[in-house]
Design an enzyme around this catalytic site. Structure first.
Site, PDB file in Angstrom:
ATOM      1  N   LYS A   1       0.867  -1.190   0.000  1.00  0.00           N
ATOM      2  CA  LYS A   1       0.000   0.000   0.000  1.00  0.00           C
ATOM      3  C   LYS A   1       0.887   1.217   0.000  1.00  0.00           C
ATOM      4  O   LYS A   1       1.823   1.323   0.800  1.00  0.00           O
ATOM      5  CB  LYS A   1      -0.867  -0.010   1.283  1.00  0.00           C
TER       6      LYS A   1
ATOM      7  N   GLN B   1       7.263   3.834   3.825  1.00  0.00           N
ATOM      8  CA  GLN B   1       5.850   3.474   3.857  1.00  0.00           C
ATOM      9  C   GLN B   1       5.609   2.196   4.665  1.00  0.00           C
ATOM     10  O   GLN B   1       4.590   2.062   5.341  1.00  0.00           O
ATOM     11  CB  GLN B   1       5.364   3.276   2.404  1.00  0.00           C
TER      12      GLN B   1
ATOM     13  N   LYS C   1       5.522   3.282   8.275  1.00  0.00           N
ATOM     14  CA  LYS C   1       4.374   4.172   8.477  1.00  0.00           C
ATOM     15  C   LYS C   1       3.079   3.363   8.522  1.00  0.00           C
ATOM     16  O   LYS C   1       2.246   3.535   9.413  1.00  0.00           O
ATOM     17  CB  LYS C   1       4.327   5.172   7.305  1.00  0.00           C
TER      18      LYS C   1
ATOM     19  N   LYS D   1       5.373   1.727  -3.112  1.00  0.00           N
ATOM     20  CA  LYS D   1       5.316   3.094  -3.671  1.00  0.00           C
ATOM     21  C   LYS D   1       5.603   3.008  -5.152  1.00  0.00           C
ATOM     22  O   LYS D   1       6.289   2.096  -5.599  1.00  0.00           O
ATOM     23  CB  LYS D   1       6.388   3.968  -3.006  1.00  0.00           C
TER      24      LYS D   1
ATOM     25  N   GLY E   1      -2.665   8.262  -4.232  1.00  0.00           N
ATOM     26  CA  GLY E   1      -2.001   9.467  -4.717  1.00  0.00           C
ATOM     27  C   GLY E   1      -0.755   9.819  -3.921  1.00  0.00           C
ATOM     28  O   GLY E   1      -0.466   9.236  -2.884  1.00  0.00           O
ATOM     29  N   ASP E   2      -0.032  10.785  -4.424  1.00  0.00           N
ATOM     30  CA  ASP E   2       1.116  11.401  -3.749  1.00  0.00           C
ATOM     31  C   ASP E   2       1.351  12.689  -4.544  1.00  0.00           C
ATOM     32  O   ASP E   2       0.416  13.175  -5.207  1.00  0.00           O
ATOM     33  CB  ASP E   2       2.328  10.445  -3.775  1.00  0.00           C
TER      34      ASP E   2
ATOM     35  N   THR F   1      -4.533  13.434   5.520  1.00  0.00           N
ATOM     36  CA  THR F   1      -3.115  13.598   5.860  1.00  0.00           C
ATOM     37  C   THR F   1      -2.913  14.879   6.659  1.00  0.00           C
ATOM     38  O   THR F   1      -2.251  14.889   7.704  1.00  0.00           O
ATOM     39  CB  THR F   1      -2.230  13.596   4.594  1.00  0.00           C
TER      40      THR F   1
ATOM     41  N   ASN G   1      -2.152  19.020  -1.369  1.00  0.00           N
ATOM     42  CA  ASN G   1      -3.216  18.420  -0.564  1.00  0.00           C
ATOM     43  C   ASN G   1      -2.882  18.347   0.930  1.00  0.00           C
ATOM     44  O   ASN G   1      -3.734  18.635   1.771  1.00  0.00           O
ATOM     45  CB  ASN G   1      -3.494  17.019  -1.132  1.00  0.00           C
TER      46      ASN G   1
ATOM     47  N   SER H   1      -6.824   5.730   3.826  1.00  0.00           N
ATOM     48  CA  SER H   1      -6.841   4.871   2.632  1.00  0.00           C
ATOM     49  C   SER H   1      -7.211   3.447   3.035  1.00  0.00           C
ATOM     50  O   SER H   1      -7.981   2.773   2.343  1.00  0.00           O
ATOM     51  CB  SER H   1      -5.466   4.852   1.966  1.00  0.00           C
TER      52      SER H   1
HETATM   53  N1  GLU Z   1       1.153   9.051  -0.529  1.00  0.00           N
HETATM   54  C1  GLU Z   1       0.623   8.994   0.806  1.00  0.00           C
HETATM   55  C2  GLU Z   1       1.719   8.634   1.783  1.00  0.00           C
HETATM   56  O1  GLU Z   1       2.838   9.017   1.594  1.00  0.00           O
HETATM   57  C3  GLU Z   1      -0.628   8.157   0.910  1.00  0.00           C
HETATM   58  C4  GLU Z   1      -0.499   6.732   0.497  1.00  0.00           C
HETATM   59  C5  GLU Z   1      -1.813   5.957   0.440  1.00  0.00           C
HETATM   60  O2  GLU Z   1      -2.855   6.509   0.774  1.00  0.00           O
HETATM   61  O3  GLU Z   1      -1.736   4.787   0.072  1.00  0.00           O
HETATM   62  O4  GLU Z   1       1.507   8.027   2.805  1.00  0.00           O
END
Ligand code: GLU
Length: 448
Positions: free
Chosen positions: A93, A114, A117, A129, A168-169, A212, A243, A380
């Site tokens: 994810k 990630q 996190k 990612k 997204g990112d 976020t 965002n 998410s």
């Molecule tokens: N891009 C965001 C992050 O850095 C969200 C990732 C997601 O929602 O999967 O955590």
């Protein structure tokens, strides 16, 4: 700071030697291995069973060609990536980033971060990612659509609602997710929660857009309270105007802070009366314009060239929400000199290692990105749950869950730091708490 474990020191050297041209990835790994040294010292089986070695190597890296046609009929070829870093605790994810700076090092560092996190959120999601060096800036909707469709033509083979769920990112928002989801749906003949951050009419979650930035402020609120401070009556500087920054600005203001500066990659605006958020949203979300237009339209506001100078604006709380390594040592020194008492990271890895050290040494309350910006991916995961149930929660329900997740996350990270003799060090605490859940799952599977 060096890594206080001989094996991990050697591992770090091997990581650098194996992929010498990946400085961002090295930076992210070094920070984590430094934090994990006391854990590895206490639990040698983590080294013996290969968990540490596996942790720094992605399970899979997919790299592909993305050809697309612009509005004049010219053909362009970009490069696409998906790094499926770790699936020990759930499907991969993580977001997709479209920005000219994207390369394998950037995507690997983001996928690595990630993993921790996502574990910290307490939800069952692994780390991944992806992205492309495509620059959506200045492209028409039709060009962005053709690019997204071509990108998905390749990516769809590797993802799925129980395999890998992108989102997204930077450079990937609701518009891009719509095109990507539409193409996935067409190719697979399935309507599933394969992407998150979707539009509300086709499976998106309420409060995902805000998550976020709101989550960042919920975590900041916990940190500030523990330090005897608060948003109330404080001056806030937020870098970025995407965002994350926009919804951090909204929540920080709701919590009683005054946001006086925001930026984009060209420069920053200073507004002593407090940022007029609807105007920022009009310029950035609707017109897709540049932040300097804010100063042209808002009386009393100033525009300054050079985004990095935003750290010279005096503030109590700084929220770096733009991109990696945007807060260098000089910026940290300026913040400290001006009496800033908290830095909470909204972007991924926005502080350079020396900036992070300087802030912590000066006693500035500091929350690292993998803890502080986890609210986005947490919601998410809630979007995935809602999609699986074919049901949706109200804004209030999602927001309440987000608040609980960020509060628990903060306390878990703080307790992990304490348990390993580093009380007050949220960088170490977040790395350790995120790691343990992933590591214990990897141990349970044996060498796979
Ligand atoms: N891009 C965001 C992050 O850095 C969200 C990732 C997601 O929602 O999967 O955590």
């Amino acid at each position: 700071m060096s890594i206080q474990n001989e094996y991990l020191n050697g591992l770090m050297e091997r990581v650098v030697k194996r992929d010498p041209a990946e400085p961002e990835f090295h930076q992210a790994v070094r920070e984590v291995l430094t934090s994990l040294a006391p854990v590895a010292n206490a639990r040698p089986e983590l080294i013996r069973e290969g968990v540490m070695d596996c942790l720094v190597e992605p399970e899979r890296t997919i790299k592909f060609r993305v050809p697309w046609e612009d509005d004049k009929g010219n053909i362009h070829v970009n490069r696409g990536f998906r790094v499926q870093f770790n699936s020990a605790i759930g499907p991969y994810k993580g977001g997709l980033r479209f920005h000219p700076s994207v390369n394998e090092s950037i995507i690997k560092f983001l996928g690595f971060e990630q993993t921790f996190k996502n574990s910290l959120t307490g939800l069952p999601i692994g780390g991944g990612k992806g992205g492309s060096d495509f620059d959506p800036k200045g492209k028409s909707d039709a060009e962005v659509m053709r690019f997204c469709q071509s990108f998905m033509n390749e990516l769809f083979k590797y993802i799925g609602p129980d395999t890998d769920v992108p989102a997204g990112d930077i450079g990937v928002g609701a518009r891009e997710i719509g095109y990507l989801f539409g193409q996935y749906k067409r190719l697979s003949n399935e309507f599933t929660g394969v992407l998150t951050g979707k539009g509300l009419t086709y499976g998106g979650s309420l409060a995902r857009k805000e998550a976020t930035g709101y989550g960042l402020c919920y975590l900041a609120d916990c940190l500030l309270k523990d330090g005897g401070k608060g948003f109330e009556g404080s001056t806030v500087v937020i870098s970025g105007s995407g965002n994350v920054a926009i919804y951090a600005c909204e929540k920080a203001t709701q919590l009683g802070g005054k946001v006086v500066a925001m930026s984009d990659s060209n420069g920053y605006v200073y507004d002593k009366d407090g940022i007029d958020l609807p105007l920022i949203q009009q310029i950035k979300e609707i017109e897709r314009g540049r932040i300097k237009e804010y100063a042209q339209r808002k009386a009393g506001a100033e525009y300054h060239e050079g985004c990095v100078n935003i750290w010279n604006v005096p503030c109590d709380i700084a929220l770096p929400c733009a991109t990696q390594n945007e807060l260098p040592l000089e910026g940290a020194k300026a913040l400290i000199q001006n009496g800033c008492f908290a830095v909470v990271e909204g972007a991924n890895m926005p502080s350079t290692p020396d900036a992070m050290d300087a802030l912590q040494e000066a006693g500035v309350l500091f929350a690292p990105s993998k803890a502080a910006n986890a609210g986005g991916v947490a919601v998410s995961a809630l979007e995935m749950s809602q999609n699986s149930m074919r049901f949706s929660w109200t804004f209030q329900e999602v927001d309440d869950r987000l608040k609980t997740i960020m509060t628990d996350l903060y306390h878990n990270a703080a307790q992990a730091a304490e348990r390993f003799g580093m009380a007050g060090n949220l960088v170490a605490g977040a790395n350790i708490a995120g790691f343990l859940k992933v590591a214990d799952s990897m141990l349970a599977y044996g060498l796979v």
